[in-house]
Design an enzyme around this catalytic site. Sequence first.
Site, PDB file in Angstrom:
ATOM      1  N   HIS A 158       0.835  -1.207   0.000  1.00 10.14           N
ATOM      2  CA  HIS A 158       0.000   0.000   0.000  1.00 10.14           C
ATOM      3  C   HIS A 158       0.879   1.270   0.000  1.00 10.14           C
ATOM      4  O   HIS A 158       0.886   2.029   0.964  1.00 10.14           O
ATOM      5  CB  HIS A 158      -0.888  -0.042   1.247  1.00 10.14           C
ATOM      6  CG  HIS A 158      -2.054   0.879   1.245  1.00 10.14           C
ATOM      7  ND1 HIS A 158      -1.936   2.256   1.182  1.00 10.14           N
ATOM      8  CD2 HIS A 158      -3.382   0.636   1.326  1.00 10.14           C
ATOM      9  CE1 HIS A 158      -3.135   2.803   1.223  1.00 10.14           C
ATOM     10  NE2 HIS A 158      -4.028   1.850   1.292  1.00 10.14           N
ATOM     11  N   GLU A 259      -0.451   1.395  -5.590  1.00 10.35           N
ATOM     12  CA  GLU A 259      -0.229   0.143  -4.869  1.00 10.35           C
ATOM     13  C   GLU A 259      -0.259  -1.063  -5.817  1.00 10.35           C
ATOM     14  O   GLU A 259      -1.121  -1.145  -6.693  1.00 10.35           O
ATOM     15  CB  GLU A 259      -1.329  -0.036  -3.821  1.00 10.35           C
ATOM     16  CG  GLU A 259      -1.585   1.193  -2.957  1.00 10.35           C
ATOM     17  CD  GLU A 259      -2.911   1.129  -2.217  1.00 10.35           C
ATOM     18  OE1 GLU A 259      -3.352   0.019  -1.859  1.00 10.35           O
ATOM     19  OE2 GLU A 259      -3.516   2.195  -2.009  1.00 10.35           O
TER      20      GLU A 259
HETATM   21  O1  TA6 Z   1      -6.022   1.405  -0.848  1.00 12.39           O
HETATM   22  C1  TA6 Z   1      -7.000   2.428  -0.743  1.00 12.39           C
HETATM   23  C2  TA6 Z   1      -7.820   2.176   0.511  1.00 12.39           C
HETATM   24  O2  TA6 Z   1      -8.451   0.937   0.471  1.00 12.39           O
HETATM   25  C3  TA6 Z   1      -8.826   3.328   0.664  1.00 12.39           C
HETATM   26  O3  TA6 Z   1     -10.134   2.878   0.460  1.00 12.39           O
HETATM   27  C4  TA6 Z   1      -8.560   3.824   2.078  1.00 12.39           C
HETATM   28  O4  TA6 Z   1      -9.376   3.110   3.000  1.00 12.39           O
HETATM   29  C5  TA6 Z   1      -7.075   3.499   2.222  1.00 12.39           C
HETATM   30  O5  TA6 Z   1      -6.969   2.205   1.671  1.00 12.39           O
HETATM   31  C6  TA6 Z   1      -6.502   3.647   3.605  1.00 12.39           C
HETATM   32  O6  TA6 Z   1      -6.930   2.633   4.432  1.00 12.39           O
HETATM   33  P1  TA6 Z   1      -6.418   2.688   5.974  1.00 12.39           P
HETATM   34  O7  TA6 Z   1      -7.011   1.482   6.635  1.00 12.39           O
HETATM   35  O8  TA6 Z   1      -4.926   2.633   5.948  1.00 12.39           O
HETATM   36  O9  TA6 Z   1      -6.916   3.998   6.519  1.00 12.39           O
END
Ligand code: TA6
Length: 285
Positions: A158, A259
């Site tokens: 991520h 990502e």
């Molecule tokens: O990868 C994008 C995502 O799934 C968004 O929907 C947002 O929720 C982001 O991840 C961040 O997630 P987190 O749990 O780290 O706040």
Amino acid sequence: MAFEIITNPIRGVEARHGSAHHGVFDQGAHVWAYQPEGQAPVLWVSEQSTFSPGLPVRGGVPVVFPWFGAGLDGDLTPQHGFARTAMWHLSDTKDTLDRDGRLLVEYELDEAMTGQQDSFPFPYRAYLRAKFTPEYLGIELEVTNTGPNEFTFDNALHTYLAVGDVREISISGLDGATYLDKVTGETLTQSGDVSITGETDRVYTSTSDIVLTDPVLGRTLTISKSGSANTIVWNPWIDKSAAMPDFGDDEWTSMICIEAGNVLGSDVTLRPGETHHLKQRISFA
Ligand code: TA6
């Protein structure tokens, strides 16, 4: 040896060599800094991030495993799986920073270290390998099924990238790819380059390399990957940033998540003894 084991704010590996700066936290095997000599920081970390045991760090490269979001059925916690808040074991380091500016770290995780999660009751062995070089940051998430039954999982790296102004960047390489727009719920096809003009939360079905052009920083990054059916692009924009306590209200302009992963309908199934490799390389074009 140019790296040291740090405990402030949380335990991990940190290395400085000249103006180069790299870092990984033991919690989550979480790469949080990559800055080769003469470059601006490549990864973004919120100034509001917590660095507390058991809470995810906001930025760097959170390791998403064994599910993405709340899982395919939307009923799993913690969000994005338990790997990013688990304490991984530093299993290897190779430090040649003084010679060629390179540092490799390897972390290991298995079910005995995280305990049998009710939602993922399978034996596994995971490695997170991060290679810091003057030319690129290479990250690999390797998962092996060490049990007697097959299992299915999601994964993602991520990655939060630092940008000069997200409103000025251009992301190429996704033209023609279908994507789920998580903001509207629509499934669409990308036409041309991606620009960020509002809250953006897209899961593309694409294996292509991505080129991130950042005119404000005067930098172009190439993000290549393997073992990854999806590319996820996320910027929370104004309202979502304000709603996150570990994200500064005005920080949304300085980051973009690009990502690599296998999520939603692209999850991975491993039979006993099989191994999956998810790799992402961020290099200077
Ligand atoms: O990868 C994008 C995502 O799934 C968004 O929907 C947002 O929720 C982001 O991840 C961040 O997630 P987190 O749990 O780290 O706040």
